[in-house]
Write a protein that holds these residues in place. Sequence first.
Motif, mmCIF file in Angstrom:
data_model
loop_
_atom_site.group_PDB
_atom_site.id
_atom_site.type_symbol
_atom_site.label_atom_id
_atom_site.label_comp_id
_atom_site.label_asym_id
_atom_site.label_seq_id
_atom_site.Cartn_x
_atom_site.Cartn_y
_atom_site.Cartn_z
ATOM 1 N N ASN A 60 0.702 -1.187 -0.154
ATOM 2 C CA ASN A 60 -0.066 0.077 0.159
ATOM 3 C C ASN A 60 0.951 1.271 0.053
ATOM 4 O O ASN A 60 0.301 1.982 -0.686
ATOM 5 C CB ASN A 60 -0.942 -0.077 1.280
ATOM 6 C CG ASN A 60 -2.249 -0.858 0.885
ATOM 7 O OD1 ASN A 60 -2.312 -1.279 -0.077
ATOM 8 N ND2 ASN A 60 -2.680 -1.532 1.969
ATOM 9 N N PHE A 61 1.945 1.204 0.681
ATOM 10 C CA PHE A 61 2.977 2.426 0.720
ATOM 11 C C PHE A 61 3.556 2.661 -0.761
ATOM 12 O O PHE A 61 3.476 3.666 -1.356
ATOM 13 C CB PHE A 61 4.037 1.856 1.577
ATOM 14 C CG PHE A 61 4.868 3.198 2.033
ATOM 15 C CD1 PHE A 61 4.763 4.293 2.714
ATOM 16 C CD2 PHE A 61 5.970 3.322 1.164
ATOM 17 C CE1 PHE A 61 5.355 5.240 3.091
ATOM 18 C CE2 PHE A 61 7.013 4.617 1.515
ATOM 19 C CZ PHE A 61 6.519 5.435 2.419
ATOM 20 N N ILE A 79 -4.490 -3.453 -7.448
ATOM 21 C CA ILE A 79 -3.702 -3.817 -6.362
ATOM 22 C C ILE A 79 -4.546 -3.448 -4.980
ATOM 23 O O ILE A 79 -4.536 -4.207 -3.962
ATOM 24 C CB ILE A 79 -2.197 -3.182 -6.300
ATOM 25 C CG1 ILE A 79 -1.494 -4.199 -7.443
ATOM 26 C CG2 ILE A 79 -1.571 -3.861 -5.068
ATOM 27 C CD1 ILE A 79 -0.170 -3.906 -7.731
ATOM 28 N N SER A 80 -4.917 -2.181 -5.222
ATOM 29 C CA SER A 80 -5.386 -1.653 -3.889
ATOM 30 C C SER A 80 -6.924 -2.367 -3.429
ATOM 31 O O SER A 80 -6.999 -2.553 -2.378
ATOM 32 C CB SER A 80 -5.747 -0.056 -3.983
ATOM 33 O OG SER A 80 -6.689 0.111 -4.992
ATOM 34 N N ILE A 85 -9.134 -6.310 0.351
ATOM 35 C CA ILE A 85 -9.887 -7.414 0.629
ATOM 36 C C ILE A 85 -9.237 -8.328 1.752
ATOM 37 O O ILE A 85 -9.701 -8.875 2.602
ATOM 38 C CB ILE A 85 -10.119 -8.406 -0.785
ATOM 39 C CG1 ILE A 85 -11.072 -7.678 -1.482
ATOM 40 C CG2 ILE A 85 -10.334 -9.750 -0.443
ATOM 41 C CD1 ILE A 85 -11.265 -8.108 -3.095
ATOM 42 N N PHE A 86 -7.826 -8.406 1.474
ATOM 43 C CA PHE A 86 -6.846 -9.040 2.547
ATOM 44 C C PHE A 86 -7.274 -8.338 3.979
ATOM 45 O O PHE A 86 -7.448 -9.094 4.907
ATOM 46 C CB PHE A 86 -5.498 -8.774 2.010
ATOM 47 C CG PHE A 86 -5.046 -10.070 0.965
ATOM 48 C CD1 PHE A 86 -4.918 -11.440 1.628
ATOM 49 C CD2 PHE A 86 -4.833 -9.901 -0.108
ATOM 50 C CE1 PHE A 86 -4.692 -12.544 0.799
ATOM 51 C CE2 PHE A 86 -4.411 -10.974 -0.740
ATOM 52 C CZ PHE A 86 -4.233 -12.185 -0.184
ATOM 53 N N PHE A 117 -9.431 5.260 -0.536
ATOM 54 C CA PHE A 117 -8.339 5.252 -1.708
ATOM 55 C C PHE A 117 -8.862 4.434 -3.003
ATOM 56 O O PHE A 117 -8.504 4.814 -3.975
ATOM 57 C CB PHE A 117 -7.310 4.671 -1.010
ATOM 58 C CG PHE A 117 -5.768 4.593 -1.936
ATOM 59 C CD1 PHE A 117 -5.063 5.643 -1.944
ATOM 60 C CD2 PHE A 117 -5.579 3.654 -2.682
ATOM 61 C CE1 PHE A 117 -4.088 5.759 -2.919
ATOM 62 C CE2 PHE A 117 -4.370 3.366 -3.332
ATOM 63 C CZ PHE A 117 -3.582 4.537 -3.758
ATOM 64 N N VAL A 118 -9.363 3.233 -2.834
ATOM 65 C CA VAL A 118 -9.961 2.545 -3.932
ATOM 66 C C VAL A 118 -10.739 3.325 -4.751
ATOM 67 O O VAL A 118 -10.719 3.478 -5.839
ATOM 68 C CB VAL A 118 -10.563 1.218 -3.427
ATOM 69 C CG1 VAL A 118 -11.265 0.458 -4.525
ATOM 70 C CG2 VAL A 118 -9.541 0.069 -2.826
#
Length: 131
Positions: A60-61, A79-80, A85-86, A117-118
């Motif tokens: 995420n960073f 990816i976000s 989800i994780f 963010f997503v």
Amino acid sequence: MEKKPITSFLKIMAIIYLIVYGVGVLGSIATNAFVLSSGMSVGGFYWVSSVVSVVCGIVNFVIAIMALQHKNIGLVYKISVVTLIFAVVFDAVSIIPTGGFIGIITLVIRALIPVLFVYAAFKQNKYDMGE
């Protein structure tokens, strides 16, 4: 295709992401170092959750930096979603059974910044594609 400017919303969310996950990764590493040095007895799920947390935090960073640099926003968005989800799954497994209703509220609050963010990455991706 002409590169469109990054939206203010994505800039703000990416900066928040950098701060939250930069501090979060450092805090997680410090907590795990404390647990190891103190000899506390923890289960295997703790270590799996810790590793997933640190890896997702680092990812995420990196995607926050990519978003600020306006690089491959489509990949940043995808990816976000996966890291969201994780995070939600691991938080749900660890928080809800012990926290009940308060655990659900905690889960929603902890998911708020990643969801925003997503959404910001999604909107930027649509904007870049001309939709």
